[in-house]
Design an enzyme around this catalytic site. Structure first.
Site, short mmCIF file in Angstrom:
data_model
loop_
_atom_site.label_atom_id
_atom_site.label_comp_id
_atom_site.label_asym_id
_atom_site.label_seq_id
_atom_site.Cartn_x
_atom_site.Cartn_y
_atom_site.Cartn_z
N CYS A 163 1.24 6.13 11.73
CA CYS A 163 0.87 5.12 12.70
C CYS A 163 1.04 5.61 14.13
CB CYS A 163 1.70 3.86 12.50
SG CYS A 163 3.44 4.24 12.41
N HIS A 215 0.80 -1.24 0.00
CA HIS A 215 0.00 0.00 0.00
C HIS A 215 0.83 1.28 0.00
CE1 HIS A 215 -0.12 1.33 4.38
NE2 HIS A 215 0.37 0.12 4.52
N1 PLP Z 1 7.91 -0.07 7.84
C1 PLP Z 1 7.87 1.22 7.46
C2 PLP Z 1 9.15 1.96 7.24
C3 PLP Z 1 6.64 1.86 7.28
O1 PLP Z 1 6.61 3.14 6.89
C4 PLP Z 1 5.46 1.12 7.51
C5 PLP Z 1 4.14 1.78 7.40
O2 PLP Z 1 3.89 2.83 7.94
C6 PLP Z 1 5.56 -0.22 7.89
C7 PLP Z 1 6.81 -0.78 8.05
C8 PLP Z 1 4.35 -1.07 8.14
O3 PLP Z 1 3.73 -1.41 6.93
P1 PLP Z 1 2.26 -2.05 6.91
O4 PLP Z 1 1.31 -0.89 6.95
O5 PLP Z 1 2.18 -2.82 5.63
O6 PLP Z 1 2.14 -2.92 8.09
#
Ligand code: PLP
Length: 407
Positions: free
Chosen positions: A341, A214
């Protein structure tokens, strides 16, 4: 710099500049996913023709995702997200190799989906060393080498930081690990790098790498882990043995197929993407400086050390959440406060803290991130709107919050 005149359409539309949080899917992704849900809905484990079709779609997508990062298709394992891929890389290595050692190394600026499993491992008696970056958000290979021990089993270094866009010297870090702790595996979270910068897991010499659909105009809820041939991981999800036993659970075929289409588009567009995003980013940085001279970009000042799509910009004296919410509600510009997040949490960003950005400056930083669909017109309109919002808020604060000064 001449900022182009916006069309009426751009003036009224919401300008989405939060592509490091998530992206809009390509129409081709949507079409493929709709077809998989409507017609090709078989379970890849079934022996009938619908199962075979689904299996074929999964393998086609595996090849496309692998090609994006220079991996053999057989080294790609689909997971439910990059969060899960990161958890699998960390926990799977720790549980598989605990007899060889109980020490793990990561940078202090990793995504929580790397830091939290490490924290959980510490509770189980593993030891973790976190390497701090310099003030530009870049980690030094020497500092990583200094953290290595004979019992180090894993080193995890993200390729691009999601909050400030700093590019880590992954290749030099892999070399340092091979020289000092040859038994340790090296993992890289490539979520923000894939599709935005050329990455080749084999040329980099990585053992493990995580990806998310995504962030590159594919669907949410699907990720992948690259596992170099010969590397063994203990699964963290057990069940029917799908994904060659590494990640059980009926494959999310529509999302996997959508991921494949997005990866193929990203790969085909890559050289143009890098040049285009770099151009847009230069325009954004220069335009913001003209529209609001106090703006302070955080992260590497050297273009070669930063990703082309992420800008962390501090607006001294303003509060990031007030600016971001004003931009959203009054100006129709979607940006985020640090990482999406963690933006609902009020605590300071662990990334800016590790970079030793003064807390007051960190509290004024918003993240502006571009995507493959961002246009020059949108960047120009965003510059005007961000400049005007920041000036309004500054005037409001200078007036002691009196009515009349717009906020
Ligand atoms: N790693 C990084 C550097 C990210 O920016 C993100 C998402 O914000 C993730 C991992 C996690 O990805 P997912 O949304 O597919 O769990």
């Amino acid at each position: 710099m001449a900022v182009s005149r916006a069309t009426d359409a751009t003036e009224s539309r919401c300008i989405y500049l939060d592509n490091a949080s998530t992206t809009r899917v390509w129409p081709q992704v949507l079409e493929t996913m709709a077809r998989m849900l409507r017609e090709d809905y078989g379970n890849p484990s079934s022996r009938h023709h619908l199962g075979a079709q689904a299996r074929e779609a999964v393998e086609e997508a595996r090849g496309r995702v692998a090609a994006l990062v220079g991996a053999p298709p057989s080294c790609i394992y689909f997971t439910g997200s990059a969060t899960e891929a990161n958890n699998l890389a960390i926990l799977g290595t720790a549980y598989q190799h605990r007899r060889q050692g109980r020490h793990l190394v990561a940078t202090a600026i990793e995504h929580p989906s790397v830091l939290e499993p490490l924290r959980a491992l510490e509770q189980e008696g593993f030891e973790v060393s976190l390497v701090r970056p310099g003030p530009d958000g870049v980690v030094s290979p020497d500092d990583v080498a200094a953290a290595l021990r004979p019992d180090t089993i894993l080193v995890s270094v993200m390729t691009v930081n999601n909050e400030v866009g700093s590019v880590q010297p992954v290749e030099a870090i892999v070399r340092a690990v091979r020289a000092t702790a040859p038994h340790a595996l090296v993992h890289s979270d490539m979520v923000q790098a894939a599709g935005k910068l050329p990455v080749d897991v084999r040329a980099l010499g990585l053992d493990l790498a995580s990806l998310s659909a995504h962030k590159l105009h594919g669907p949410k809820g699907i990720g992948a882990l690259y596992v170099r041939t010969g590397v063994r991981l203990r699964p963290i999800v057990w069940g029917g043995g799908q994904e060659r036993g590494v990640r059980s659970g009926t494959e999310n075929v529509p999302a996997i197929a959508g991921f494949g289409v997005a990866a193929a588009i990203a790969r085909a567009a890559l050289p143009e993407t890098v040049a285009r995003l770099r151009g847009l980013m230069r325009r954004l940085r220069e335009g913001l400086r003209e529209a609001y001279p106090e703006v302070a970009p955080l992260g590497p000042q050297d273009e070669a050390r930063r990703a082309p799509h992420i800008l962390a910009a501090a607006f001294p004296g303003l509060r990031a959440e007030v600016l971001a919410s004003h931009l959203d509600q009054q100006e129709g510009v979607a940006v985020s406060i640090g990482a999406a997040c963690s933006s609902h949490k009020t605590r300071t960003s662990h990334v800016l803290e590790a970079m030793e950005v003064p807390p007051a400056l960190a509290a004024s930083a918003v993240r502006i991130s571009l995507g493959l669909m961002t246009t020059e017109e949108e960047v120009d309109a965003a510059i005007r709107r961000i400049g005007s919002a920041a000036r309004d808020l500054k005037a409001f604060l200078a007036s002691g919050g009196r009515r009349g000064a717009r906020a």
